[in-house]
Design an enzyme around this catalytic site. Structure first.
Site, mmCIF file in Angstrom:
data_model
loop_
_atom_site.group_PDB
_atom_site.id
_atom_site.type_symbol
_atom_site.label_atom_id
_atom_site.label_comp_id
_atom_site.label_asym_id
_atom_site.label_seq_id
_atom_site.Cartn_x
_atom_site.Cartn_y
_atom_site.Cartn_z
ATOM 1 N N LYS A 170 40.129 48.525 39.342
ATOM 2 C CA LYS A 170 39.796 49.821 38.754
ATOM 3 C C LYS A 170 40.235 50.947 39.682
ATOM 4 O O LYS A 170 40.342 50.747 40.904
ATOM 5 C CB LYS A 170 38.268 49.929 38.574
ATOM 6 N N ARG A 212 33.201 39.888 28.792
ATOM 7 C CA ARG A 212 33.305 38.949 27.665
ATOM 8 C C ARG A 212 33.562 37.527 28.155
ATOM 9 O O ARG A 212 33.192 36.567 27.493
ATOM 10 C CB ARG A 212 34.395 39.441 26.701
#
Ligand code: BES
Ligand code: MN
Ligand code: ZN
Length: 503
Positions: A286, A360
Site C-alpha cells: 500500500k 477475502r
C-alpha cells in the site's frame, strides 16, 4: 461510567423536591411546551423555566442546552440542565442519541459527576422504553469513552461524569432494569471492540486476539474458545488463509468461539470477523499515507469479540459460533506474490492477482469452515474494501448476501439501532469479473464495483447456507481529527440477535 434506574414517586413535584442531585436534566419542546419533569420543576421554582424559555435563553433546536447553575425554591438538585428535545415527530434514533451526547458536553464543561436524566419521558414515539434507554446508555458511554492505554498520563482529559441515573415512573420497574442490564452489556461489548481496533499492530497481533478470546471464555461458563494453529489449518486445507500469513513473522490463529445457551436443536448462527491485525498490502504494498490506519483491519474480528462479550454478559438464549481468521499481511522473502495460485479449503483454486485483496483470502476458508455448524445464518463482518467508502461514504455499512429475508432483517436492525447498513446488488452478472486464465477464479475483479466483486468472490464459498456480508471498511473507523474505532457494527448485530430471540 455507571448507570442506574431511579424510580420516582408521583407526583413529580414531590419527587423533585426531595431529589439530591448534582444535576437534573429535563427536556423542553421547541414550541415551548414542557415535558412533565420540566413542568414540575417550573412549578417548584416559581416559574423559572417559563421565564428562561420565554426570554429566549435556551435556543430552541434539538440538542441545545442551557445550564442553570442553581435553582432556588424547594428544589434540592444543585443544577438543572435544560435540553431542547426537538419536535416529537422528528425524534429518530440518531437525534435521540444526540440529546444525550450534547448533554454530556454541557455536563463535562462544568465537571459534573452525578447526573439524573428525566429525558426518557420524551422518548420518541414508536420507540420502546427499552430501546430508548439502550440508545441513551450507548450515547453516554460513547461520549465518555477514552483510549489511554498508550498514554503516560492516564488522568487528564478523563470524563467528569461518573454516574448517570435515569428517572422513570415506578411502574416501569422490572422491564427497565433488564433493559439497563442489556444496554450495559452492549456498551461493554462496544468498548472492547473499540479498544481492540485502537490497539496498535505491534501489540494487537493474531496471538493477542486469540488471548482476548480466551479471556472472554474464562469469564463465562456459556462460552468455549478453541484456537487452531498453523499445523491444524494446514491439515484442514486452509491454503488460502495460510498464504496470506506466510509473509509475516506473526503466527496465524484461527479463533473459534462457541456460545451455547439454547436447546441443542436450536439452529446455530455463525459470525465471521476479518482479523488482519495489520494490512501492509503485502507484496502489492500500500502507499505510505495513512497506512497506520490499517491496524484496524481486524475491525470485523474486534466486532465479533465485542458481540460475544455482550451476548455472554446478558446471557442471551441463543447458540452462537464466532470464527475469526487472523493473520498479519506483510511483505517478505517468503510472502505471497502476485500470480501465485493457492488452493482454498473448499478445493477451489485462486489466482492471487493482488496480495492486498487478502481479506477475502482468509474469509473464504472461514466461510467454508462454517458449513460444519449447519448454520441457520452466517454473517461476516470485514473491513474488506476501500471501494465501499467511495460508494456509500461512512454512513452505512455495505450489505450483500444470498438470502433476501436475512438481508431484510439486517437492514431493519440497522434502522432500529441507528447503526445502519445499505444493500448493494450481488447478481450473477458480477461473477464473470473474477475470471482467471489459470485458476478457478482471481482474487480481484478490477477497479469497478470493488465492494461487489469482493462479495461475489465470497459468495462462491457460501452456497450451503443463508449468508450476509457486512463491509465495514467505512463504518468501523473514523478518519480525520476523530481518528479511532467506532465500535460498529456491534449495535447492529446485537439488535439483530436480540430481535431473533424475541420472535
Ligand atoms: N483492508 C483493505 C480495505 C480497506 C481500505 C479497509 C481502506 C479500510 C480502509 C483491504 O484488504 C484492501 O486492501 N482492499 C483493496 C482491494 C483491492 C486490492 C481489490 C482495496 O480496497 O483497495
Ligand atoms: Mn488489503
Ligand atoms: Zn485488508
Amino acid at each position: 461510567m455507571d448507570f442506574s434506574i431511579h424510580h420516582t414517586a408521583s407526583p413529580l413535584t414531590e419527587a423533585f423536591a426531595d431529589l439530591r442531585s448534582d444535576c437534573l436534566v429535563v427536556g423542553v419542546y421547541p414550541n415551548g411546551e414542557f415535558t412533565p419533569s420540566a413542568a414540575a420543576l417550573d412549578h417548584l421554582s416559581g416559574g423559572l423555566l417559563t421565564r428562561l424559555t420565554q426570554r429566549g435563553d435556551l435556543e430552541m433546536t434539538a440538542g441545545k442546552t442551557l445550564l442553570i447553575p442553581s435553582v432556588s425554591g424547594l428544589v434540592k438538585a444543585e443544577r438543572v440542565l435544560l435540553v431542547c428535545v426537538g419536535a416529537a415527530e422528528e425524534l429518530k434514533p440518531k437525534r435521540w442519541k444526540s440529546l444525550f451526547s450534547e448533554s454530556m458536553n454541557a455536563l463535562q464543561q462544568r465537571g459534573i459527576q452525578r447526573v439524573d436524566f428525566t429525558l426518557l419521558e420524551a422518548a420518541p414515539q414508536g420507540m420502546s422504553k427499552d430501546q430508548a434507554l439502550r440508545h441513551a446508555v450507548l450515547a453516554l458511554d460513547e461520549a465518555s469513552y477514552r483510549f489511554l492505554d498508550f498514554k503516560s498520563d492516564k488522568t487528564s482529559g478523563l470524563p467528569s461524569v461518573q454516574h448517570a441515573a435515569f428517572l422513570a415512573p415506578a411502574d416501569d420497574e422490572n422491564t427497565l432494569e433488564q433493559a439497563l442490564q442489556q444496554a450495559q452489556a452492549i456498551a461493554s461489548g462496544i468498548e472492547l471492540t473499540k479498544n481492540l481496533a485502537n490497539t496498535p499492530g505491534n501489540v494487537c497481533t493474531p496471538s493477542f486476539l486469540a488471548e482476548t478470546a480466551q479471556q472472554l471464555a474464562a469469564q463465562s461458563s456459556l462460552l468455549d474458545v478453541e484456537i487452531l494453529e498453523r499445523e491444524t489449518m494446514q491439515q484442514l486445507g486452509m491454503g488460502s488463509l495460510l498464504s496470506v500469513a506466510q509473509g509475516s513473522d506473526q503466527p496465524p490463529k484461527f479463533i473459534i468461539l462457541n456460545y451455547r445457551n439454547a436447546a441443542d436443536d436450536t439452529a446455530t448462527v455463525v459470525l465471521v470477523g476479518k482479523g488482519v491485525t495489520f494490512d501492509s498490502g503485502g507484496i502489492s504494498l500500500k502507499p505510505g499515507e495513512k497506512m497506520d490506519e490499517m491496524k484496524y483491519d481486524m475491525g470485523g474480528a474486534a466486532a465479533v469479540l465485542g458481540i460475544f462479550k455482550a451476548v455472554a454478559a446478558m446471557r442471551l438464549p441463543i447458540n452462537l459460533v464466532g470464527l475469526i481468521p487472523s493473520v498479519e499481511n506483510m511483505p517478505s522473502g517468503g510472502a505471497l506474490k502476485p500470480g501465485d495460485i493457492v488452493t482454498s479449503m473448499s478445493g477451489q483454486t485462486i489466482e492471487v492477482l493482488n496480495t492486498d485483496a487478502e481479506g477475502r483470502l482468509i474469509l473464504c476458508d472461514a466461510l467454508t469452515y462454517a458449513e460444519r455448524f449447519n448454520p441457520a445464518a452466517v454473517i461476516d463482518m470485514a473491513t474488506l474494501t476501500g471501494a465501499v467508502i467511495i460508494a456509500l461514504a461512512r454512513a452505512p455499512s455495505g450489505l450483500l448476501g444470498n438470502n433476501a429475508e436475512l438481508l431484510q432483517s439486517i437492514l431493519q436492525a440497522g434502522e432500529t439501532s441507528g447503526d445502519r447498513a445499505w444493500e448493494l446488488p450481488l447478481w450473477d452478472d458480477y461473477q464473470d469479473l473474477l475470471k482467471s486464465n489459470f485458476a478457478d477464479m482471481a482474487n480481484i475483479g478490477g477497479r469497478e464495483g470493488g465492494t461487489i466483486t469482493a462479495a461475489a468472490f465470497l459468495s462462491r464459498f457460501t452456497k450451503a447456507y443463508p449468508w450476509a456480508h457486512l463491509d465495514i471498511a467505512g463504518t468501523a473507523w473514523n478518519s480525520g481529527d476523530k481518528k479511532g474505532a467506532t465500535g460498529r457494527p456491534v449495535p447492529l448485530v446485537m439488535e439483530w440477535l436480540m430481535t431473533r430471540v424475541n420472535n
